[in-house]
Design a protein around this motif. Sequence first.
Motif, mmCIF file in Angstrom:
data_model
loop_
_atom_site.group_PDB
_atom_site.id
_atom_site.type_symbol
_atom_site.label_atom_id
_atom_site.label_comp_id
_atom_site.label_asym_id
_atom_site.label_seq_id
_atom_site.Cartn_x
_atom_site.Cartn_y
_atom_site.Cartn_z
ATOM 1 N N LEU A 139 98.996 32.974 7.692
ATOM 2 C CA LEU A 139 97.751 32.663 8.393
ATOM 3 C C LEU A 139 96.685 33.643 7.923
ATOM 4 N N THR A 140 95.512 33.095 7.597
ATOM 5 C CA THR A 140 94.370 33.933 7.231
ATOM 6 C C THR A 140 93.252 33.693 8.232
ATOM 7 N N LEU A 141 92.862 34.746 8.922
ATOM 8 C CA LEU A 141 91.764 34.692 9.874
ATOM 9 C C LEU A 141 90.493 35.120 9.147
ATOM 10 N N LEU A 142 89.534 34.212 9.044
ATOM 11 C CA LEU A 142 88.283 34.504 8.360
ATOM 12 C C LEU A 142 87.183 34.727 9.387
ATOM 13 N N LEU A 143 86.688 35.952 9.434
ATOM 14 C CA LEU A 143 85.581 36.278 10.322
ATOM 15 C C LEU A 143 84.287 35.932 9.597
ATOM 16 N N ASP A 144 83.638 34.885 10.053
ATOM 17 C CA ASP A 144 82.427 34.390 9.405
ATOM 18 C C ASP A 144 81.199 34.798 10.206
ATOM 19 N N ALA A 166 82.182 35.052 13.998
ATOM 20 C CA ALA A 166 82.209 36.481 14.320
ATOM 21 C C ALA A 166 80.866 37.013 14.799
ATOM 22 N N SER A 167 79.896 36.115 15.010
ATOM 23 C CA SER A 167 78.623 36.565 15.569
ATOM 24 C C SER A 167 78.711 36.724 17.088
ATOM 25 N N ARG A 168 79.844 36.275 17.670
ATOM 26 C CA ARG A 168 80.044 36.365 19.115
ATOM 27 C C ARG A 168 80.567 37.745 19.517
ATOM 28 N N SER A 169 80.840 37.908 20.787
ATOM 29 C CA SER A 169 81.319 39.189 21.299
ATOM 30 C C SER A 169 82.732 39.480 20.787
ATOM 31 N N PRO A 170 83.115 40.764 20.707
ATOM 32 C CA PRO A 170 84.476 41.099 20.289
ATOM 33 C C PRO A 170 85.545 40.427 21.145
ATOM 34 N N ALA A 171 85.289 40.281 22.447
ATOM 35 C CA ALA A 171 86.269 39.637 23.332
ATOM 36 C C ALA A 171 86.457 38.174 22.967
ATOM 37 N N ASP A 172 85.362 37.484 22.673
ATOM 38 C CA ASP A 172 85.457 36.076 22.292
ATOM 39 C C ASP A 172 86.157 35.913 20.947
ATOM 40 N N VAL A 173 85.874 36.809 20.023
ATOM 41 C CA VAL A 173 86.505 36.767 18.701
ATOM 42 C C VAL A 173 88.008 36.989 18.829
#
Length: 213
Positions: free
Chosen positions: A134-139, A189-196
């Motif tokens: 699995l690759t999680l891409l923080l965009d 990844a523009s959202r809050s750390p908790a949402d991410v």
Amino acid sequence: MTSTRGKFISLEGGEGAGKSTLLAGLREYIESHGIDLVQTREPGGTALGEAVRGIVLDPAQKGLAAETELLLMFASRAQLVREVIEPTLSEGRWILCDRFADASYAYQGGGRGQPLQRIAELERWACKGVVPDLTLLLDVPVAIGRARASGRGDADRIEVETDAFFERVRASYRARAAAEPSRFHVIDASRSPADVLADATRALSSLVVETRS
């Protein structure tokens, strides 16, 4: 030694995407389910890899050729696969890696303009067929990511690149995710750390259930 192979999770994203924050949350989540985890990074993760990291990120290395950068990244990666990733997975433990081969397609391919076919051949040779489960891409938009990164102190050799460079990196990441939707999970990844983190753990949950069943 267990006969069950471990899982390989990679985390990708441009500058200021929030990888460091997410890594800490993912580690806590995975280990809370009783899973034995090894966390590593690229370039780095071994003595040789950390030495390569020092070279690649050193702002004094202004004359480093794109070809040299690419080969250094895969030298570090080959060592990491052989010394850390493959032995760990064979023991049934998980790997959580801050970037892997996809980063070369994005940074050395998209960013530096190195041929994707050349990168693919290096990947086949250096990585021994090891691909993340699995690759999680923080965009994140480049402007937001760069604004976040600007508050982290002195910029390294990659961070001083132009906005155009990072736009190409982002586009390359998004293209790879679109081409391999079964492996990639793209996170806003523009959202809050908790949402991410909540998004990332949802993506991980099926692998956790599979491991514990």
